[in-house]
Motif scaffolding. Structure first.
Motif, PDB file in Angstrom:
ATOM      1  N   UNK A  35      -3.892   3.181   3.697  1.00  8.70           N
ATOM      2  CA  UNK A  35      -2.859   3.761   4.477  1.00  8.70           C
ATOM      3  C   UNK A  35      -1.710   2.950   4.686  1.00  8.70           C
ATOM      4  N   UNK A  39       2.156   3.849   3.151  1.00  6.90           N
ATOM      5  CA  UNK A  39       3.366   3.787   4.097  1.00  6.90           C
ATOM      6  C   UNK A  39       4.443   3.191   3.085  1.00  6.90           C
ATOM      7  N   UNK A  42       6.088   5.199   0.466  1.00  6.15           N
ATOM      8  CA  UNK A  42       7.348   6.166   0.993  1.00  6.15           C
ATOM      9  C   UNK A  42       8.566   5.089   1.093  1.00  6.15           C
ATOM     10  N   UNK A  43       8.474   4.318   1.892  1.00  4.83           N
ATOM     11  CA  UNK A  43       9.500   3.144   2.105  1.00  4.83           C
ATOM     12  C   UNK A  43      10.005   2.840   0.807  1.00  4.83           C
ATOM     13  N   UNK A  46      12.386   5.630  -0.966  1.00  5.95           N
ATOM     14  CA  UNK A  46      13.495   5.625  -0.120  1.00  5.95           C
ATOM     15  C   UNK A  46      14.336   4.471  -0.297  1.00  5.95           C
ATOM     16  N   UNK A  47      14.018   3.495  -0.351  1.00  8.13           N
ATOM     17  CA  UNK A  47      14.905   2.088  -0.506  1.00  8.13           C
ATOM     18  C   UNK A  47      15.645   2.024  -1.987  1.00  8.13           C
ATOM     19  N   UNK A  50      18.289   4.503  -2.380  1.00 11.98           N
ATOM     20  CA  UNK A  50      19.586   4.130  -1.861  1.00 11.98           C
ATOM     21  C   UNK A  50      20.088   2.980  -2.612  1.00 11.98           C
ATOM     22  N   UNK A  51      19.169   2.345  -3.283  1.00  7.47           N
ATOM     23  CA  UNK A  51      19.834   0.612  -4.096  1.00  7.47           C
ATOM     24  C   UNK A  51      20.432   1.223  -5.235  1.00  7.47           C
ATOM     25  N   UNK A  76      14.846  -6.717  -0.375  1.00  4.21           N
ATOM     26  CA  UNK A  76      13.622  -6.641   0.640  1.00  4.21           C
ATOM     27  C   UNK A  76      13.315  -7.954   0.955  1.00  4.21           C
ATOM     28  N   UNK A 121       1.062  -3.140   2.016  1.00  2.00           N
ATOM     29  CA  UNK A 121       2.364  -2.475   2.371  1.00  2.00           C
ATOM     30  C   UNK A 121       3.216  -2.634   1.052  1.00  2.00           C
TER      31      UNK A 121
END
Lengths: 158, 184
Positions: A35, A39, A42-43, A46-47, A50-51, A76, A121
């Motif tokens: 799990x 998570x 997906x982060x 997205x990151x 953007x980067x 990060x 994570x």
């Protein structure tokens, strides 16, 4: 740095939540790790999006890995990866000698078994980041001596 | 052609933005997970608030260590510290403090933009979700650790169509410190 604090506190709380809400804490460790990893995935996607919005295309796989070690890790964790090794056949090992998310854990041996929780994570983060660049991978991590840890990336040929 | 100042501002925004984006994106992933785990928005709101509380009770120590702010004299000073020091330090924004109640025990924090909701849109089936509920818990938990019981809620929310985000904070009472018997 103060602006790192919100993420670290949040990450910790997410960890507590995932483990507390599991019905059977002990045996569901694998599911909890998954799990957390998802998570992070997906982060990471997205990151990375953007980067790299205004970045030129990467020359090759190694170029991508260097970006992860330098730019992505700095974004990060406010520091670069300390050491990158590869067998030039799709396996990369990224070593962070002072991994930020482990800094709250005591350096004793008894905490070593808790460490995977704190790495899940970030494994997902890396896997998601690479995925955004079209690279499919499996990312695992291990701690040998706190607070140093190694992330192993296995590129999956599509 | 862009002026040098503009370029510098844009560059700074992109670099600076990336780290708060990590928080924003992680928060989004958390809310998504909670929406999956819980049946209704009310439950999610409560859970976010609880998690915020857990963060707040620890964040206050971090804050006090970094800012070396002394004890606030009154609720007005508390409000200013929250808006001008704490929010700035952790989220990079400075909400304005307004709408004081006549008794001076209630005020609003107005956030022109809320970093938690960057890139977020509420789908129609989550109209009662108070997305940023974590913040209420953080504020409540942090202040409880400095002996203040407060009530924190969102009065306006840009995600739900309002033009600004407004957090309403009300002072309930002072929490007496419990000293162990025998202490001087």
């Amino acid at each position: 740095m103060a602006d790192e604090a919100p993420f670290q506190f949040l990450h910790n709380e997410v960890l507590q939540y995932i483990y507390k809400s599991a019905e059977n804490g002990e045996t569901d460790n694998g599911r909890n790790i998954a799990k957390l990893e998802n998570m992070g995935f997906r982060v990471g996607q997205g990151l990375m999006e953007r980067l790299t919005k205004d970045t030129a295309r990467f020359k090759d796989e190694l170029d991508i890995m260097k970006f992860v070690c330098k730019d992505f890790w700095t974004c990060v964790f406010k520091k670069q990866i300390d050491n990158l090794r590869t067998n030039h056949q799709g396996i990369y090992v990224l070593q962070d000698n002072k991994f930020r998310l482990l800094s709250q854990l005591s350096a004793g041996k008894q905490y070593l078994e808790q460490a995977p929780k704190y790495l899940a994570f970030t494994c997902g983060l890396v896997r998601g980041a690479l995925s955004n660049l079209g690279v499919k991978s499996i990312v695992t991590a291990e701690v040998s001596v706190m607070p140093a840890c190694k992330f192993q990336i296995m590129i999956q040929k599509m | 052609m862009q002026s040098r100042n503009e370029w510098r501002r844009m560059k700074g925004r992109r670099e600076g933005a990336s780290n708060s984006e990590l928080f924003t994106l992680t928060y989004g992933a958390l809310v998504t997970q909670l929406c999956k785990d819980y049946e209704n928005d009310e439950e999610v709101n409560k859970q976010l608030d609880k998690m915020g509380y857990n963060i707040g009770v620890r964040l206050i120590e971090d804050f006090l260590a970094r800012s070396s702010i002394g004890r606030c004299q009154d609720f007005r000073e508390t409000a200013d510290v929250i808006a001008k020091v704490a929010f700035k330090m952790y989220l990079g924004i400075t909400p304005s403090v307004t709408n004081w109640s006549p008794a001076g025990d209630e005020f609003s924090l107005i956030l022109e933009n809320n970093p938690l909701v960057d890139f977020v849109e509420l789908p129609d089936n989550h109209s009662t979700l108070v997305y940023s509920s974590l913040l209420c818990g953080v504020l409540r938990g942090a202040l409880e650790m400095v002996q203040m019981a407060v009530d924190v809620r969102f009065a306006q929310d840009t995600l739900r169509g309002d033009s600004v985000t407004e957090i309403r904070m009300k002072f309930i009472k002072r929490i007496e410190e419990n000293l162990p018997a025998g202490d001087e």
